[in-house]
Design a protein around this motif. Structure first.
Motif, PDB file in Angstrom:
ATOM      1  N   HIS A 150       0.802  -1.237  -0.226  1.00 38.31           N
ATOM      2  CA  HIS A 150       0.162   0.081   0.094  1.00 38.31           C
ATOM      3  C   HIS A 150       0.729   1.211   0.015  1.00 38.31           C
ATOM      4  O   HIS A 150       1.758   0.530   0.615  1.00 38.31           O
ATOM      5  N   PRO A 151       0.698   2.585  -0.824  1.00 37.56           N
ATOM      6  CA  PRO A 151       1.439   3.183  -0.736  1.00 37.56           C
ATOM      7  C   PRO A 151       1.785   4.010   0.811  1.00 37.56           C
ATOM      8  O   PRO A 151       2.653   4.710   0.795  1.00 37.56           O
ATOM      9  N   TYR A 152       1.004   3.914   1.582  1.00 32.51           N
ATOM     10  CA  TYR A 152       1.259   5.262   3.274  1.00 32.51           C
ATOM     11  C   TYR A 152       0.275   3.984   3.780  1.00 32.51           C
ATOM     12  O   TYR A 152       0.764   3.778   5.568  1.00 32.51           O
ATOM     13  N   ASN A 153      -0.816   2.836   4.317  1.00 32.95           N
ATOM     14  CA  ASN A 153      -1.657   2.483   4.903  1.00 32.95           C
ATOM     15  C   ASN A 153      -0.714   0.652   5.384  1.00 32.95           C
ATOM     16  O   ASN A 153      -1.574  -0.257   5.262  1.00 32.95           O
ATOM     17  N   ASP A 154       0.883   0.359   5.045  1.00 30.00           N
ATOM     18  CA  ASP A 154       1.592  -0.925   5.608  1.00 30.00           C
ATOM     19  C   ASP A 154       2.456  -0.285   6.464  1.00 30.00           C
ATOM     20  O   ASP A 154       3.363   1.081   5.574  1.00 30.00           O
ATOM     21  N   GLN A 161       9.474   4.806   5.594  1.00 33.23           N
ATOM     22  CA  GLN A 161       9.957   6.690   5.177  1.00 33.23           C
ATOM     23  C   GLN A 161       9.944   6.750   7.118  1.00 33.23           C
ATOM     24  O   GLN A 161      10.448   7.936   6.730  1.00 33.23           O
ATOM     25  N   GLY A 162      10.145   6.770   8.075  1.00 32.99           N
ATOM     26  CA  GLY A 162      10.404   6.823   9.024  1.00 32.99           C
ATOM     27  C   GLY A 162      12.212   7.554   9.300  1.00 32.99           C
ATOM     28  O   GLY A 162      12.278   8.270   9.656  1.00 32.99           O
ATOM     29  N   GLY A 185      -0.634   9.951   4.621  1.00 35.87           N
ATOM     30  CA  GLY A 185       0.037  10.365   5.493  1.00 35.87           C
ATOM     31  C   GLY A 185       1.254   9.098   6.093  1.00 35.87           C
ATOM     32  O   GLY A 185       1.353   9.416   7.061  1.00 35.87           O
ATOM     33  N   GLY A 186       1.899   9.042   4.957  1.00 37.81           N
ATOM     34  CA  GLY A 186       2.763   8.161   4.708  1.00 37.81           C
ATOM     35  C   GLY A 186       3.839   8.580   5.546  1.00 37.81           C
ATOM     36  O   GLY A 186       4.855   8.061   6.423  1.00 37.81           O
ATOM     37  N   THR A 245      -2.599   5.247   9.357  1.00 38.84           N
ATOM     38  CA  THR A 245      -1.651   6.285   9.273  1.00 38.84           C
ATOM     39  C   THR A 245      -2.695   7.478  10.281  1.00 38.84           C
ATOM     40  O   THR A 245      -1.926   8.570  10.751  1.00 38.84           O
ATOM     41  N   TRP A 246      -4.240   7.198  10.410  1.00 43.82           N
ATOM     42  CA  TRP A 246      -4.552   7.547  11.132  1.00 43.82           C
ATOM     43  C   TRP A 246      -3.797   7.820  12.746  1.00 43.82           C
ATOM     44  O   TRP A 246      -4.274   9.034  13.240  1.00 43.82           O
TER      45      TRP A 246
END
Length: 324
Positions: A150-154, A161-162, A185-186, A245-246
């Motif tokens: 997933h682009p970000y929810n993974d 990304q951190g 939000g990733g 991400t939320w």
């Protein structure tokens, strides 16, 4: 760490940084006296547009791809993306020698489609809405059997990304705030993940286009509000927050500021002119938000993540409407 609701940890970020070292660049940090004077803050720009695929998302993509076991990797990877995640996942898959299938909106910039194909990614186009994107992806994944990144929810992507914030803190002598664009939000989640342990005193600020402000409205409402098909010049910020991400946004982000498309374009021009680096509209949203809310940043040491530089040079926003 595949379960989307697994909350990645600081240790996951450290492991990711070790895993992806051969495939990413330690991007430079740039400063500008002019932009400092203009904003009244001391600004530090982390140039993730200098990554080989042109965006920070290579960090999360590489962590996911090189974390696969051989049996999973043999089937390749698959995703949906408006551009930069598709490019970066294609790049990481190419480096590992495995297939990559991506679903992209037909309206995605040609420059981003070209980059995906250059790295061997196979594109399936869809209509520019979250509903269309997810439906097209379901068909592609069923056909290919690729591992969904997933682009970000993974959690693998967020841990990757951190690593950007870790480098950023090492390259600066402390920051009062760190600002990044927010779409799904990733990057913000990875930044929160790292700074919550490494520098809890550093406030995490998100910046979003007014014309795609679902994260801002979610933040104020206390629950996810998703727009299906927002329209903004910041094409990398069109997707909504998801559960994972939320979690980071609702627990760790201090504030979300918005900026209009006109303000984003002006900020983009300022960065091109005074930092002399190529970056895309989505990357200009933080500076636009700072210029719009100077009092919140005045006198502070502020880190800004320039998230990507994959821009169509034949369709620069300040050239639109001119005779060719």
């Amino acid at each position: 760490m595949k379960d989307a609701m697994y909350i990645p940890t600081y240790e996951d970020m450290l492991a990711a940084h070790e895993r992806i070292q051969p495939y990413i660049r330690r991007t430079p940090v740039r400063v500008s006296d002019y932009l400092d004077d203009l904003t009244g803050a001391r600004l530090f720009f982390k140039c993730e547009n200098f990554q080989e695929p042109g965006a920070f998302k290579v960090r999360g993509a590489a962590n996911a791809v090189f974390g696969l076991d051989d049996a999973q990797a043999a089937k390749g990877v698959a995703t949906h993306s408006s551009g930069n995640h598709a490019s970066c996942l294609s790049y990481a898959a190419m480096r590992r020698g495995i297939p990559c299938n991506v679903v992209m909106p037909r309206t995605a910039p040609q420059a981003k489609k070209d980059t995906v194909r250059r790295y061997g990614g196979v594109i399936t186009e869809c209509e520019p809405s979250t509903t269309s994107r997810e439906a097209a992806f379901a068909e592609v994944q069923a056909r290919t059997g690729g591992d969904f990144v997933h682009p970000y929810n993974d959690p693998r992507v967020i841990a990757g990304q951190g690593t950007c914030a870790r480098e950023f803190m090492e390259q600066t002598d402390g920051l009062d705030m760190m600002v990044a664009p927010i779409g799904g939000g990733g990057m913000i989640s990875g930044t929160c993940l790292t700074l919550a342990t490494l520098a809890p005193e550093t406030r995490v600020i998100a910046a979003e286009p007014e014309q795609a402000d679902d994260a801002y409205r979610s933040f104020k409402a206390g629950h996810i509000i998703a727009d299906d098909a927002p329209k903004t010049i910041a094409d990398g910020l069109l997707v909504p927050l998801k559960e994972l991400t939320w979690h980071f946004v609702s627990n760790h982000v201090s504030e979300i500021y918005t900026a209009s498309d006109a303000e984003i374009v002006e900020a983009m021009k300022l960065i091109w002119k005074h930092l002399r680096v190529v970056m895309e509209p989505s990357s200009a949203v933080p500076l636009a938000a700072i210029l719009k809310n100077r009092d919140a940043f005045a006198g502070k040491r502020v880190g800004i993540i320039i998230t990507g530089g994959n821009v169509d040079l034949d369709k620069l926003p300040w050239l639109q409407g001119r005779d060719s």
